[in-house]
Design a protein around this motif. Structure first.
Motif, PDB file in Angstrom:
ATOM      1  N   TYR B 326       0.844  -1.199   0.000  1.00  0.00           N
ATOM      2  CA  TYR B 326       0.000   0.000   0.000  1.00  0.00           C
ATOM      3  C   TYR B 326       0.885   1.257   0.000  1.00  0.00           C
ATOM      4  O   TYR B 326       0.622   2.206  -0.755  1.00  0.00           O
ATOM      5  N   ALA B 327       1.941   1.237   0.807  1.00  0.00           N
ATOM      6  CA  ALA B 327       2.851   2.394   0.877  1.00  0.00           C
ATOM      7  C   ALA B 327       3.521   2.635  -0.479  1.00  0.00           C
ATOM      8  O   ALA B 327       3.631   3.774  -0.937  1.00  0.00           O
ATOM      9  N   ILE B 328       3.932   1.556  -1.147  1.00  0.00           N
ATOM     10  CA  ILE B 328       4.587   1.698  -2.454  1.00  0.00           C
ATOM     11  C   ILE B 328       3.583   2.236  -3.478  1.00  0.00           C
ATOM     12  O   ILE B 328       3.907   3.088  -4.310  1.00  0.00           O
ATOM     13  N   LEU B 329       2.355   1.751  -3.385  1.00  0.00           N
ATOM     14  CA  LEU B 329       1.311   2.224  -4.303  1.00  0.00           C
ATOM     15  C   LEU B 329       1.105   3.736  -4.134  1.00  0.00           C
ATOM     16  O   LEU B 329       1.061   4.483  -5.122  1.00  0.00           O
ATOM     17  N   ILE B 330       1.003   4.175  -2.893  1.00  0.00           N
ATOM     18  CA  ILE B 330       0.794   5.613  -2.631  1.00  0.00           C
ATOM     19  C   ILE B 330       2.010   6.397  -3.129  1.00  0.00           C
ATOM     20  O   ILE B 330       1.874   7.431  -3.787  1.00  0.00           O
ATOM     21  N   GLY B 331       3.201   5.885  -2.842  1.00  0.00           N
ATOM     22  CA  GLY B 331       4.437   6.557  -3.269  1.00  0.00           C
ATOM     23  C   GLY B 331       4.561   6.624  -4.782  1.00  0.00           C
ATOM     24  O   GLY B 331       5.175   7.542  -5.325  1.00  0.00           O
ATOM     25  N   THR B 332       3.987   5.660  -5.472  1.00  0.00           N
ATOM     26  CA  THR B 332       4.068   5.636  -6.941  1.00  0.00           C
ATOM     27  C   THR B 332       3.092   6.634  -7.554  1.00  0.00           C
ATOM     28  O   THR B 332       3.404   7.295  -8.541  1.00  0.00           O
ATOM     29  N   PHE B 333       1.899   6.715  -6.980  1.00  0.00           N
ATOM     30  CA  PHE B 333       0.875   7.570  -7.579  1.00  0.00           C
ATOM     31  C   PHE B 333       0.994   9.031  -7.133  1.00  0.00           C
ATOM     32  O   PHE B 333       0.566   9.927  -7.856  1.00  0.00           O
ATOM     33  N   LEU B 414      -1.213  -2.558  -9.572  1.00  0.00           N
ATOM     34  CA  LEU B 414      -1.415  -1.139  -9.899  1.00  0.00           C
ATOM     35  C   LEU B 414      -0.082  -0.395  -9.938  1.00  0.00           C
ATOM     36  O   LEU B 414       0.138   0.465 -10.796  1.00  0.00           O
ATOM     37  N   THR B 415       0.822  -0.754  -9.025  1.00  0.00           N
ATOM     38  CA  THR B 415       2.148  -0.120  -8.997  1.00  0.00           C
ATOM     39  C   THR B 415       2.907  -0.415 -10.285  1.00  0.00           C
ATOM     40  O   THR B 415       3.466   0.488 -10.915  1.00  0.00           O
ATOM     41  N   VAL B 416       2.900  -1.683 -10.668  1.00  0.00           N
ATOM     42  CA  VAL B 416       3.621  -2.079 -11.895  1.00  0.00           C
ATOM     43  C   VAL B 416       3.028  -1.360 -13.101  1.00  0.00           C
ATOM     44  O   VAL B 416       3.752  -0.828 -13.952  1.00  0.00           O
ATOM     45  N   MET B 417       1.687  -1.300 -13.146  1.00  0.00           N
ATOM     46  CA  MET B 417       1.038  -0.642 -14.293  1.00  0.00           C
ATOM     47  C   MET B 417       1.436   0.830 -14.364  1.00  0.00           C
ATOM     48  O   MET B 417       1.747   1.358 -15.429  1.00  0.00           O
ATOM     49  N   LYS B 418       1.432   1.492 -13.217  1.00  0.00           N
ATOM     50  CA  LYS B 418       1.785   2.921 -13.193  1.00  0.00           C
ATOM     51  C   LYS B 418       3.249   3.114 -13.573  1.00  0.00           C
ATOM     52  O   LYS B 418       3.597   4.005 -14.360  1.00  0.00           O
ATOM     53  N   MET B 419       4.121   2.255 -13.033  1.00  0.00           N
ATOM     54  CA  MET B 419       5.552   2.400 -13.326  1.00  0.00           C
ATOM     55  C   MET B 419       5.852   2.109 -14.788  1.00  0.00           C
ATOM     56  O   MET B 419       6.722   2.729 -15.380  1.00  0.00           O
ATOM     57  N   ASN B 423       7.490   4.494 -17.765  1.00  0.00           N
ATOM     58  CA  ASN B 423       8.709   3.986 -18.397  1.00  0.00           C
ATOM     59  C   ASN B 423       9.801   3.587 -17.398  1.00  0.00           C
ATOM     60  O   ASN B 423      10.978   3.558 -17.723  1.00  0.00           O
ATOM     61  N   TYR B 424       9.409   3.297 -16.135  1.00  0.00           N
ATOM     62  CA  TYR B 424      10.406   2.860 -15.157  1.00  0.00           C
ATOM     63  C   TYR B 424      10.682   1.366 -15.275  1.00  0.00           C
ATOM     64  O   TYR B 424      11.761   0.906 -14.952  1.00  0.00           O
TER      65      TYR B 424
END
Lengths: 247, 425
Positions: B326-333, B414-419, B423-424
């Motif tokens: 959850y923290a990584i998701l928030i940090g990504t978005f 969701l994190t992978v999709m956003k990254m 282009n990360y």
């Protein structure tokens, strides 16, 4: 000289942008060359470098890389690419030693080779005496030098530098340029953007002038000055790009 | 492997450099668990260990007022102070001035009122059996109330508990009075001894026991509730440290450089997850150890560990992974650290509130209980309650395990999709 990078009809348009940031660019950079990209703010210099080192995908067009008599995809070439972005791309909480060790380890460099390389680089950029201090406490010039040293940790064959001397004092600038001369002598191809026109005059073998995403001139500095009947790069830029202010 | 360890080392140094993050991850949960447990334990003692100060004004001219006061004293729930010289209009202010949580006004005709009720009931019963004629000359009860004043800061649940205790005592007093009157009306001087004895012996016993699936029956107490609950809350609060750290790296340009180093980005994420998994589990271990070894020295109940240790490890790891994802998701978005910290903290507080960390889910309205099912904290606390309070069988834990796995997977996806879109990856 063999061509290292060949760019054909390259276009980059950002999402929701109303015009191309790179507009049908054709360009060839030779191996071992010190190639300068110059232009006003927002001309597309950083976008071009970002596309060339694989950070951004082009909208259309082709970029091909050729090293050691082989055609390479950017993914294959990346382990041999150095990148020094305009922003400070390191961890201010870490020391120069820790930053270099970390990025070096990510390239898979063995510990003994890495240790020797770090010692040499710290010596070259004049940061040996502060190698165990946190980078966040450094002056702007010191930060630029560690930013550069990290870009050199993998001994790149191809080095991209985006404004490597912006905001630094004369001493740091001289140190950076002389280090770049040294690594170029060892065979590294350098692609360089800068606002310091004097640096470009002294450092680059060839230059490309870019404005509004288009290459408007490309040649050696002498040829460009002669062809446009001006005496220096500043006059050349004004003549070719005009005096109006850029965003 | 070397790249991975270098990355892990870097994350450890970054975490240790973030002094606020370290405090937030270790000191905050320790303080929370200590304070909330002490407060709740005191509240428990307040209603259970004769700690409640009670002010009584007895204006009764008969004996029942005194009997009620004796019963209040003997109940073990109240510390009674009598102030019979006070008037009813003074009692509200005196309750506050004398720092009493509750005050009782026993009216002047309390005994007469009870006697009237008892007389009427006895006459009704005996006339129903045909033993006597219905007596219409009996004094009718006025239903004059006993008045109770309470400090407005007294929480509703305490007030209800006190009222319930008082009603029970009153009922006992009334029943005794009614029986006395019944026997008196039947010609006895008092209730015969053997009947009094059999009434005492026939009292229905109540045995209460926690409903658990295991053989061991841990005693529910404030420690068993609070240590897991606040550990989970603190674990999810890593969104401030990890989410913020992710945004900072992205904004400072380090991520741009990482994009030019092949394969480094997934490694960076993996190493962050490893370090924060270790941090979360160490948080839990510290809090559990405090509950087990330190709490008893402070007079707090000891934390009893579940018998199913493997399940405890599984639920701890899954809870930590859910918090990390959850923290990584928030940090990504999040676009800025302020966004990450603000949204992250508020969302965790809401998740905690609807998830049953602060108050049990079952007391919430049905629609909120349903919404609470979406909170990862609800499932984490559910898992820990099953372990710490309900025996911890695998079948009971299956719902928690499935939800936490799905939640973690959804956040990671969701994190992978956003990254990828940035282009990360």
């Amino acid at each position: 000289m063999e061509v290292a990078i060949h760019i054909t009809d390259l276009v980059k348009r950002y999402k929701n942008a109303d015009k191309n940031s790179l507009d049908h660019i054709d360009l060839a950079v030779h191996q071992g060359e010190k190639f300068g990209i110059f232009g006003p703010n927002g001309a597309g210099k950083t976008t071009l470098i970002s596309v060339l080192c694989g950070i951004l995908e082009p909208t259309s067009g082709k970029v091909s890389y050729h090293f050691d008599s082989r055609d390479l995809a950017i993914r294959e070439l990346l382990p041999h690419v150095g990148f020094v972005p305009q922003d400070f791309a390191f961890y201010p909480e870490l020391t120069p030693m820790q930053n270099l060790k970390y990025f070096g380890a990510l390239y898979g460099i063995s510990s003994t080779v890495l240790a020797a390389r770090i010692d040499r680089l710290l010596e070259q950029v004049g940061l040996n005496h502060v190698k165990d201090k946190k980078v966040g406490t450094f002056s702007g010039g010191m930060k630029r030098r560690i930013n550069l040293a990290i870009g050199l940790i993998n001994q790149p064959k191809l080095l991209f530098l985006d404004e490597p001397t912006v905001g630094v004092d004369v001493q740091s600038k001289v140190a950076i340029v002389s280090l770049l001369e040294e690594i170029n002598r060892d065979g590294t191809t350098i692609i360089y953007t800068s606002h310091h026109l004097k640096e470009a005059e002294d450092f680059c073998d060839r230059i490309a002038l870019i404005d509004e995403g288009k290459i408007i001139a490309i040649d050696t500095l002498d040829q460009l000055l002669q062809a446009n009947q001006v005496s220096n790069l500043e006059d050349l830029l004004i003549r070719l790009t005009g005096k109006h202010l850029r965003d | 492997m070397k790249k991975y360890w270098a990355s892990v080392q870097k994350e450890i140094v970054l975490f240790l450099n973030d002094k606020v993050g370290v405090l937030l991850m270790y000191m905050m949960p320790i303080l929370l668990v200590f304070i909330i447990t002490i407060v709740q334990n005191s509240a428990f003692q307040l209603v259970s260990e004769n700690r409640l100060d009670l002010l009584v004004v007895n204006k009764d001219t008969g004996a029942q007022g005194d009997s009620l006061i004796s019963m209040l004293k003997m109940s073990g729930s109240f510390s009674v102070e009598e102030a019979n010289n006070l008037q009813i209009n003074q009692l509200k202010s005196e309750t506050i001035d004398r720092k009493k949580l509750i005050a009782i006004w026993i009216p002047p005709h309390f005994t007469a009122e009870m006697d009237a009720q008892a007389g009427q009931m006895s006459n009704n019963m005996l006339s129903e059996f045909g033993a006597v004629e219905k007596d219409s000359t009996l004094i009718q009860p006025n239903h004059t109330p006993l008045q109770v004043f309470y400090d407005p800061v007294l929480q509703e649940n305490f007030r209800l508990t006190l009222m319930s205790s008082l009603s029970t005592l009153l009922e006992g007093l009334q029943n005794k009075n009614r029986l006395n009157r019944l026997f008196k009306d039947m010609g006895y001087d008092e209730i015969p001894a053997e009947i009094q004895q059999s009434m005492q012996n026939s009292r229905q016993l109540i045995v209460s026991e926690p409903a658990t699936s295991g053989e061991a029956s841990p005693i529910p107490n404030s420690t068993q509730h609070n240590v897991p609950a606040w550990s989970i809350f603190a674990m999810f609060f890593m969104v401030i440290s990890l989410g913020g750290n992710l945004v900072k790296e992205r904004l400072t340009g380090s991520f741009v450089r990482l994009r030019t180093i092949p394969g480094s980005f997934p490694l960076v994420l993996l190493s962050k997850m490893t370090v924060y998994l270790f941090i979360s589990l160490s948080q839990l271990m510290i809090l559990f150890a405090l509950g087990k070894f330190v709490f008893p020295f402070l007079g707090l109940p000891e934390l009893n560990f579940p018998q199913n240790v493997l399940a405890l490890i599984v639920i701890s790891v899954l809870s930590a992974l859910a918090a990390i994802s959850y923290a990584i998701l928030i940090g990504t978005f999040a676009k800025t650290q302020e966004q990450s910290n603000g949204f992250g903290a508020i969302s965790i507080i809401i998740f905690a509130a609807i998830g049953g960390i602060w108050v049990p889910s079952f007391i919430m309205p049905e629609y909120l209980q349903f919404i609470g099912l979406l909170s990862p904290l609800h499932w984490c606390i559910e898992g820990f309650y099953i372990l710490f309070l309900k025996g911890g069988s695998w079948s009971a834990l299956s719902g928690t395990i499935i939800y936490l796995l799905l939640f973690t997977f959804a956040c990671q996806l969701l994190t992978v999709m956003k990254m990828r879109s940035q282009n990360y990856l």
